[in-house]
Design a protein around this motif. Structure first.
Motif, PDB file in Angstrom:
ATOM      1  N   PHE A   1       0.741  -1.446   0.073  1.00 27.26           N
ATOM      2  CA  PHE A   1       0.277  -0.179  -0.138  1.00 27.26           C
ATOM      3  C   PHE A   1       0.712   1.493   0.288  1.00 27.26           C
TER       4      PHE A   1
ATOM      5  N   ILE B   1      -6.142   3.820  -3.125  1.00 28.52           N
ATOM      6  CA  ILE B   1      -6.947   2.602  -3.163  1.00 28.52           C
ATOM      7  C   ILE B   1      -8.095   2.809  -2.397  1.00 28.52           C
TER       8      ILE B   1
ATOM      9  N   ILE C   1      -9.458  -2.448   0.590  1.00 29.91           N
ATOM     10  CA  ILE C   1      -8.789  -3.791   1.018  1.00 29.91           C
ATOM     11  C   ILE C   1      -8.934  -4.977   1.642  1.00 29.91           C
TER      12      ILE C   1
ATOM     13  N   ALA D   1      -5.913  -4.870  -3.718  1.00 32.19           N
ATOM     14  CA  ALA D   1      -6.823  -3.909  -3.604  1.00 32.19           C
ATOM     15  C   ALA D   1      -8.011  -2.997  -4.431  1.00 32.19           C
TER      16      ALA D   1
ATOM     17  N   ILE E   1      -8.785  -0.473  -6.646  1.00 32.44           N
ATOM     18  CA  ILE E   1      -7.676   1.059  -7.459  1.00 32.44           C
ATOM     19  C   ILE E   1      -8.901   1.465  -8.642  1.00 32.44           C
TER      20      ILE E   1
END
Length: 814
Positions: free
Chosen positions: A416, A426, A429, A440, A442
């Protein structure tokens, strides 16, 4: 017994098929070998194209069929001795005739069902397997050709059929016991339903075929031969320095294939995993390479991260509200609502305060998920206990995969942290207690950049990759591209730097290629590229979002200069040959430098002054080391120096200027040079870099061109210069009478700057300045009387391009 599966690239032509034969024969160790083959490389796609053309009533499908037939006939003639070709040539023609008849029917009906399409594409594997079987037979090798349609039974879901393993395993086992042989040749990808109609197992289904046979026969190993040396640490289409994975577990391989790893077809793993049959991924073109071994478990701590992959097309659903805190059953109701609508939940995360719960689903299910969840919680939403469901789209899950992560603390923080430092936000998670996978969520636009960042952090990279976008494909741009092409191998071998030109644009078109443009073909590729302006080009650069990107401006265009800020704000470094930005209003110049600092990018413009000479770099080094610049005197126009070095009154001044333009020393409009505008820009840039706040109108210009030369077009300019020849001759004669030469000199001193023609006597440093050379004198606290001198070619496409290239290399060092 072993099963060997060879992909389309492995059997793409006769030369590759011979490599396959060598591999097959080298494996003989008193065990029978079943060989599963794909269609020859590109054939499945061509068959689909033929089917589509026929269904569209486009009779060019016949030409495609003829070419397809010739491809296979050529392979037969290349592989088999002439006296043994007849039977196989006849078999190929027979298959091709049958294929043509089916396509003729599609053409007449203008209809293509999935069942017919399966029949058409099946010919690829049938032909390749028959040809390879014939090659083995010609070598006197005992072999049997196996028709997978007789043994693998599926449902009728054409193009992606599901296997009935109970019937299939029984048929395979019975057939092989009744037909002993040393080698078996098997077409992959194809099967049949209980009615005997041809089906296919999905694109990549030849891997699955190999796994089906391996599990049914209980073989010692399944080998999948392809064109790469095993599974890779990341998708090599996204990460060019991805590395082979030597050893991986079934679970890790399934995780990676689930998250998009294309080297192995996802359903392949399950049949062999249940039987604990090891799987090797090997390279047909490098058979001695170790490849990847997939089996029950892996050992070793040095490569505890096995790979990085991703799933695109994700939406996040966030259910939030203070009314959720301490009330049991909210999660159950959410998942129940989604399950009732057949919405698959891919990722789950919930805050410890119980104030919110977030799930990731396939983007295709977003609308119905929003509808059912809002309905399920309609009372809580109406009473304000829960907010309406928040939906975010255009997301991707990026995953680190490795069974041994649980014994290595800090993996999550490292993951991260590296994403955050590179400006990748992000959104969610997830990490299971088994720690085989850290995911993650994104933005999809950041996925390529993210995977490259993670690969650099978790796997040692052999080189740094620089992605270059070039605006301007004229004289300087062409020279720059030639220099990059010449030096690419040197830079990679000596500096571990891979310079890839991924974008080229001129005033009308833009060419982009994620994997790099072939620099020996860029002119023709750009000529056939799509029409695009600078704004579209910049938008595509931002959309690609490549790591270590640099935008190079080798134009003299104001519109191009205006996009620098948008690029710097995306952490894209800018290298500018174009002087317009740095000679614009002082506030704009400072804004660009500020943006570069804020977004950790570089704004380099060495070639703004002195082409390839290290003028700005030297000035900056003086200031950074604590020196103070008191005065600068310089001849900064290679064009004007060239002109006045060549003008002696024997031929017209206009002719000398045109010669300078022809040889590439002038700006597109020579008046920018001869009128002093270009030199004004250069001395102002030096003054600004020295710390002086200065605007163009503050610079004194002692013009030598008559005002009439500035009117009209460039051609009118040349005509008017010819008329003003007596004026230019008088300037020359006056200087000659004093024993002096004419030089156009720029001066900066005590916060003031000026440019203009001067009479240069033999005692001056400028007197012996020939051709197109520039000369810059820095008078500083450390160099008060004897100035620091920088001298050399100050114009010309080659030296300007080399200066731009040097700035590009500087970007790579950040």
């Amino acid at each position: 017994m072993k099963v060997l599966k060879f992909g389309g690239s492995s059997v793409a032509n006769a030369e590759n098929i011979q490599k396959v034969i060598d591999i097959i024969l080298s494996q003989k160790d008193n065990h029978a070998i079943a060989v599963v083959v794909s269609a020859m490389g590109g054939v499945t796609d061509r068959l689909l194209k033929i089917a589509s053309l026929a269904a569209s009533a486009d009779d060019t499908y016949k030409t495609e069929l003829e070419e397809l037939e010739q491809k296979h006939l050529t392979a037969v003639r290349s592989l088999l001795p002439i006296q043994q070709q007849s039977a196989t040539l006849s078999l190929v023609k027979q298959h091709c005739n049958e294929l043509e008849s089916i396509c003729d029917g599609v053409y007449l009906l203008k209809e293509l069902s999935l069942r017919t399409q399966d029949k058409i594409v099946s010919f690829g594997e049938l032909l390749s397997s028959r040809i390879i079987a014939a090659k083995l037979e010609s070598l006197g090798v005992q072999q049997q050709w196996v028709d997978s349609r007789d043994l693998i039974v599926t449902n009728s879901n054409h193009s992606n059929a599901a296997v009935d393993f109970a019937i299939t395993n029984e048929r395979i086992s019975t057939w092989f016991k009744a037909n002993p042989s040393t080698y078996y040749l098997i077409p992959g990808f194809i099967a049949a339903n209980l009615a005997g109609h041809t089906t296919t197992l999905g694109r990549g289904g030849s891997d699955y075929t190999g796994s089906i046979y391996a599990a049914a026969l209980g073989v010692s190993a399944l080998e999948i031969w392809t064109d790469v040396s095993g599974m890779m640490t990341a998708d090599p289409r996204l990460v060019t320095n991805a590395k082979p994975i030597e050893h991986i577990s079934y679970q890790e391989a399934m995780e990676l294939s689930h998250f998009g790893a294309k080297i192995i077809y996802p359903p392949t793993i399950l049949p062999v995993m249940l039987k604990k049959i090891p799987v090797w991924i090997k390279n047909t073109f490098e058979p001695t390479a170790k490849g990847t071994l997939i089996e029950s478990h892996t050992e070793g701590a040095n490569d505890f991260i096995r790979g990085i992959s991703s799933i695109t097309g994700i939406s996040l659903l966030s259910l939030e509200g203070s009314g959720m805190v301490g009330i049991p059953g909210f999660s159950k109701r959410l998942f129940e609502a989604l399950a009732n609508e057949q919405v698959n939940v891919i990722l789950i995360t919930q805050s410890s305060s119980e104030h919110s719960i977030c799930v990731g689903i396939n983007e295709a299910d977003t609308l119905k998920a929003k509808r059912v969840v809002d309905y399920a919680f309609s009372y809580e939403i109406q009473t304000g206990k829960v907010d309406p469901l928040v939906v975010e789209t255009n997301l991707t899950i990026v995953a680190l995969v490795g069974e041994q992560m649980k014994s290595h603390p800090g993996v999550s923080g490292k993951m991260f942290g590296s994403l955050g430092r590179n400006g990748i936000n992000i959104r969610a998670i997830a990490q299971g207690s088994s720690e085989k996978n850290i995911s993650a969520v994104i933005a999809t636009k950041d996925v390529k950049k993210a995977i490259n960042v993670l690969h650099e952090v978790f796997f040692e990279t052999s080189y740094k990759q620089l992605n270059v976008f070039i605006a301007g494909a004229g004289n300087v741009g062409s020279k720059l591209l030639a220099q990059i092409q010449q030096q690419q191998l040197f830079l990679q071998n000596q500096l571990n730097l891979q310079v890839r030109v991924v974008g080229i644009a001129n005033s009308k078109k833009a060419l982009l290629a994620d994997q790099g443009i072939l620099l020996d073909e860029w002119q023709s590729l750009l000529a056939s590229a799509s029409v695009s302006g600078i704004d579209e080009f910049v938008a595509q650069i931002q959309e690609k979002n490549l790591r270590n990107s640099v935008f190079v401006d080798v134009t003299a265009n104001e519109g191009v200069a205006k996009v620098y800020g948008r690029l710097l704000e995306k952490s894209i470094s800018v290298v500018a040959c174009n002087k317009i930005a740095c000679s614009s209003a002082y506030d704009e110049y400072q804004q660009l430098k500020s943006l570069a600092r804020e977004y950790n990018a570089l704004f380099l413009f060495e070639t703004n002054v002195g082409a390839g000479l290290p003028v700005i770099g030297t000035l900056n080094d003086l200031l950074r080391s604590g020196d103070k610049v008191n005065k600068i005197k310089a001849v900064l126009s290679g064009t004007l120096n060239y002109v006045f070095n060549h003008y002696d009154g024997s031929k017209p001044f206009a002719e000398v200027v045109r010669q300078a333009q022809t040889e590439g020393y002038t700006e597109p409009d020579p008046r920018l040079d001869l009128g002093g505008t270009d030199v004004m820009r250069k001395i102002m840039i030096l003054a600004r870099e020295a710390g002086q706040q200065m605007e163009m109108e503050q610079i004194e210009n002692r013009y030598f061109l008559p005002q009439s030369c500035f009117e009209g077009s460039v051609e009118h300019f040349y005509t008017e210069m010819a008329k003003q020849e007596p004026h230019f001759k008088a300037l020359f004669d006056k200087a000659s009478a004093e024993g002096a030469k004419l030089k156009f000199v720029a001066t900066y001193e005590n916060g003031r700057a000026s440019v203009g023609l001067e009479h240069i006597l033999p005692s001056s440093d400028f007197y012996h300045l020939y051709g197109k050379d520039n000369l810059v004198l820095f008078y500083t606290d450390r160099y008060p009387e004897q100035p620091l001198v920088i001298k050399g070619a100050g114009a010309g496409a080659d030296v300007t391009a080399s200066g731009v290239f040097a700035d590009i290399i500087r970007v790579a060092r950040i």
